[in-house]
Design a protein around this motif. Structure first.
Motif, PDB file in Angstrom:
ATOM      1  N   THR A   1       0.844  -1.184   0.000  1.00 20.73           N
ATOM      2  CA  THR A   1       0.000   0.000   0.000  1.00 20.73           C
ATOM      3  C   THR A   1       0.879   1.234   0.000  1.00 20.73           C
ATOM      4  O   THR A   1       1.881   1.283   0.720  1.00 20.73           O
ATOM      5  N   GLN A   2       0.515   2.211  -0.823  1.00 21.71           N
ATOM      6  CA  GLN A   2       1.216   3.488  -0.871  1.00 21.71           C
ATOM      7  C   GLN A   2       0.197   4.599  -1.032  1.00 21.71           C
ATOM      8  O   GLN A   2      -0.957   4.351  -1.384  1.00 21.71           O
ATOM      9  N   GLU A   3       0.648   5.825  -0.805  1.00 21.95           N
ATOM     10  CA  GLU A   3      -0.228   6.988  -0.922  1.00 21.95           C
ATOM     11  C   GLU A   3       0.338   7.991  -1.912  1.00 21.95           C
ATOM     12  O   GLU A   3       1.538   8.014  -2.165  1.00 21.95           O
ATOM     13  N   PHE A   4      -0.568   8.805  -2.448  1.00 21.94           N
ATOM     14  CA  PHE A   4      -0.178   9.961  -3.247  1.00 21.94           C
ATOM     15  C   PHE A   4      -1.218  11.049  -3.017  1.00 21.94           C
ATOM     16  O   PHE A   4      -2.362  10.766  -2.632  1.00 21.94           O
ATOM     17  N   SER A   5      -0.836  12.279  -3.220  1.00 22.67           N
ATOM     18  CA  SER A   5      -1.747  13.407  -3.058  1.00 22.67           C
ATOM     19  C   SER A   5      -2.025  14.012  -4.422  1.00 22.67           C
ATOM     20  O   SER A   5      -1.099  14.226  -5.208  1.00 22.67           O
ATOM     21  N   ALA A   6      -3.304  14.265  -4.693  1.00 23.41           N
ATOM     22  CA  ALA A   6      -3.681  14.833  -5.991  1.00 23.41           C
ATOM     23  C   ALA A   6      -5.070  15.443  -5.894  1.00 23.41           C
ATOM     24  O   ALA A   6      -5.861  15.106  -5.010  1.00 23.41           O
ATOM     25  N   ALA A   7      -5.350  16.327  -6.849  1.00 29.12           N
ATOM     26  CA  ALA A   7      -6.664  16.952  -6.953  1.00 29.12           C
ATOM     27  C   ALA A   7      -7.417  16.364  -8.135  1.00 29.12           C
ATOM     28  O   ALA A   7      -6.827  15.829  -9.071  1.00 29.12           O
ATOM     29  N   HIS A   8      -8.730  16.457  -8.059  1.00 27.06           N
ATOM     30  CA  HIS A   8      -9.581  16.061  -9.185  1.00 27.06           C
ATOM     31  C   HIS A   8     -10.925  16.756  -9.035  1.00 27.06           C
ATOM     32  O   HIS A   8     -11.187  17.443  -8.044  1.00 27.06           O
ATOM     33  N   ARG A   9     -11.746  16.588 -10.040  1.00 26.31           N
ATOM     34  CA  ARG A   9     -13.136  17.025  -9.981  1.00 26.31           C
ATOM     35  C   ARG A   9     -13.956  16.079 -10.827  1.00 26.31           C
ATOM     36  O   ARG A   9     -13.432  15.447 -11.754  1.00 26.31           O
ATOM     37  N   LEU A  10     -15.227  15.951 -10.483  1.00 24.27           N
ATOM     38  CA  LEU A  10     -16.150  15.111 -11.232  1.00 24.27           C
ATOM     39  C   LEU A  10     -17.151  16.028 -11.922  1.00 24.27           C
ATOM     40  O   LEU A  10     -18.153  16.428 -11.331  1.00 24.27           O
ATOM     41  N   PRO A  11     -16.869  16.403 -13.172  1.00 23.03           N
ATOM     42  CA  PRO A  11     -17.634  17.452 -13.862  1.00 23.03           C
ATOM     43  C   PRO A  11     -19.134  17.226 -13.926  1.00 23.03           C
ATOM     44  O   PRO A  11     -19.904  18.171 -13.828  1.00 23.03           O
ATOM     45  N   GLU A  12     -19.570  15.988 -14.091  1.00 18.97           N
ATOM     46  CA  GLU A  12     -20.997  15.704 -14.251  1.00 18.97           C
ATOM     47  C   GLU A  12     -21.699  15.437 -12.930  1.00 18.97           C
ATOM     48  O   GLU A  12     -22.918  15.252 -12.897  1.00 18.97           O
ATOM     49  N   TYR A  13     -20.964  15.405 -11.847  1.00 21.84           N
ATOM     50  CA  TYR A  13     -21.531  15.093 -10.535  1.00 21.84           C
ATOM     51  C   TYR A  13     -22.392  16.247 -10.039  1.00 21.84           C
ATOM     52  O   TYR A  13     -22.018  17.411 -10.166  1.00 21.84           O
ATOM     53  N   GLN A  14     -23.538  15.924  -9.473  1.00 24.29           N
ATOM     54  CA  GLN A  14     -24.428  16.943  -8.914  1.00 24.29           C
ATOM     55  C   GLN A  14     -24.105  17.102  -7.433  1.00 24.29           C
ATOM     56  O   GLN A  14     -24.620  16.379  -6.599  1.00 24.29           O
ATOM     57  N   GLY A  15     -23.199  18.010  -7.119  1.00 21.84           N
ATOM     58  CA  GLY A  15     -22.801  18.227  -5.731  1.00 21.84           C
ATOM     59  C   GLY A  15     -21.410  18.808  -5.663  1.00 21.84           C
ATOM     60  O   GLY A  15     -20.809  19.175  -6.688  1.00 21.84           O
ATOM     61  N   GLN A  16     -20.880  18.884  -4.456  1.00 15.08           N
ATOM     62  CA  GLN A  16     -19.597  19.549  -4.241  1.00 15.08           C
ATOM     63  C   GLN A  16     -18.426  18.881  -4.963  1.00 15.08           C
ATOM     64  O   GLN A  16     -17.436  19.537  -5.262  1.00 15.08           O
ATOM     65  N   CYS A  17     -18.520  17.608  -5.242  1.00 19.47           N
ATOM     66  CA  CYS A  17     -17.409  16.918  -5.919  1.00 19.47           C
ATOM     67  C   CYS A  17     -17.217  17.385  -7.361  1.00 19.47           C
ATOM     68  O   CYS A  17     -16.236  17.015  -8.000  1.00 19.47           O
ATOM     69  N   SER A  18     -18.140  18.195  -7.870  1.00 23.19           N
ATOM     70  CA  SER A  18     -17.937  18.771  -9.201  1.00 23.19           C
ATOM     71  C   SER A  18     -16.906  19.900  -9.154  1.00 23.19           C
ATOM     72  O   SER A  18     -16.387  20.309 -10.193  1.00 23.19           O
ATOM     73  N   ASN A  19     -16.601  20.381  -7.953  1.00 21.50           N
ATOM     74  CA  ASN A  19     -15.550  21.397  -7.776  1.00 21.50           C
ATOM     75  C   ASN A  19     -14.194  20.720  -7.591  1.00 21.50           C
ATOM     76  O   ASN A  19     -14.117  19.584  -7.118  1.00 21.50           O
ATOM     77  N   ILE A  20     -13.150  21.433  -7.929  1.00 16.78           N
ATOM     78  CA  ILE A  20     -11.798  20.907  -7.711  1.00 16.78           C
ATOM     79  C   ILE A  20     -11.581  20.714  -6.215  1.00 16.78           C
ATOM     80  O   ILE A  20     -11.851  21.607  -5.414  1.00 16.78           O
ATOM     81  N   HIS A  21     -11.111  19.529  -5.865  1.00 15.97           N
ATOM     82  CA  HIS A  21     -10.789  19.210  -4.475  1.00 15.97           C
ATOM     83  C   HIS A  21      -9.699  18.153  -4.464  1.00 15.97           C
ATOM     84  O   HIS A  21      -9.442  17.503  -5.477  1.00 15.97           O
ATOM     85  N   GLY A  22      -9.059  17.991  -3.346  1.00 12.83           N
ATOM     86  CA  GLY A  22      -7.937  17.064  -3.265  1.00 12.83           C
ATOM     87  C   GLY A  22      -8.166  15.939  -2.274  1.00 12.83           C
ATOM     88  O   GLY A  22      -9.030  16.000  -1.410  1.00 12.83           O
ATOM     89  N   HIS A  23      -7.352  14.918  -2.448  1.00 15.04           N
ATOM     90  CA  HIS A  23      -7.355  13.756  -1.554  1.00 15.04           C
ATOM     91  C   HIS A  23      -5.913  13.322  -1.331  1.00 15.04           C
ATOM     92  O   HIS A  23      -5.045  13.545  -2.175  1.00 15.04           O
ATOM     93  N   THR A  24      -5.699  12.672  -0.222  1.00 14.44           N
ATOM     94  CA  THR A  24      -4.516  11.840  -0.068  1.00 14.44           C
ATOM     95  C   THR A  24      -5.008  10.436  -0.371  1.00 14.44           C
ATOM     96  O   THR A  24      -5.652   9.787   0.452  1.00 14.44           O
ATOM     97  N   TRP A  25      -4.785  10.021  -1.606  1.00 15.66           N
ATOM     98  CA  TRP A  25      -5.266   8.734  -2.101  1.00 15.66           C
ATOM     99  C   TRP A  25      -4.378   7.631  -1.525  1.00 15.66           C
ATOM    100  O   TRP A  25      -3.158   7.780  -1.438  1.00 15.66           O
TER     101      TRP A  25
END
Length: 121
Positions: A7-31
């Motif tokens: 298991t390893q981690e990485f940090s990155a941003a994404h957005r879900l353009p078609e999603y109806q909600g806050q995830c359509s905005n750019i946001h980040g995760h430590t995946w």
């Protein structure tokens, strides 16, 4: 059968353009990404394979995404960078590297309580 995982981690941003909600905005995760390899036998060192080699291959794939905007990286410039699609893409990138082993599954967490797993039968 034996199964080993790293298991390893990485940090990155994404957005879900078609999603109806806050995830359509750019946001980040430590995946967090976990990969598992299975084998019916052990090598001369009594291992399915060396954890070091498995970690190295995963690092090479994850370096492509680390501290990046995933939506700009193919194929995510055309498809949604969901945890499901990211798990499938990592699987597709790693699978050819393990022709002598059996890559069982790839699991991608976008939070400590939410993950998606991809495998092929």
């Amino acid at each position: 059968m034996f199964e080993i995982s790293v298991t390893q981690e990485f940090s990155a941003a994404h957005r879900l353009p078609e999603y109806q909600g806050q995830c359509s905005n750019i946001h980040g995760h430590t995946w967090k990404v976990s990969i598992s390899v299975i084998g019916a036998s052990l090598d001369r060192n009594d291992m399915v394979m060396d954890f070091k080699d498995l970690k190295s291959a995963l690092s090479q794939v994850l370096d492509r995404y680390d501290h990046r905007f995933i939506n700009e990286i193919p194929p995510f410039d055309k498809i949604n960078p969901t945890a499901e699609n990211i798990a499938q893409e990592i699987y597709r990138q790693l699978n050819p590297l393990y022709s002598e082993y059996n890559l069982k599954k790839v699991t991608v967490w976008e939070s400590h309580s939410s993950c998606a797993t991809y495998w092929e039968d």
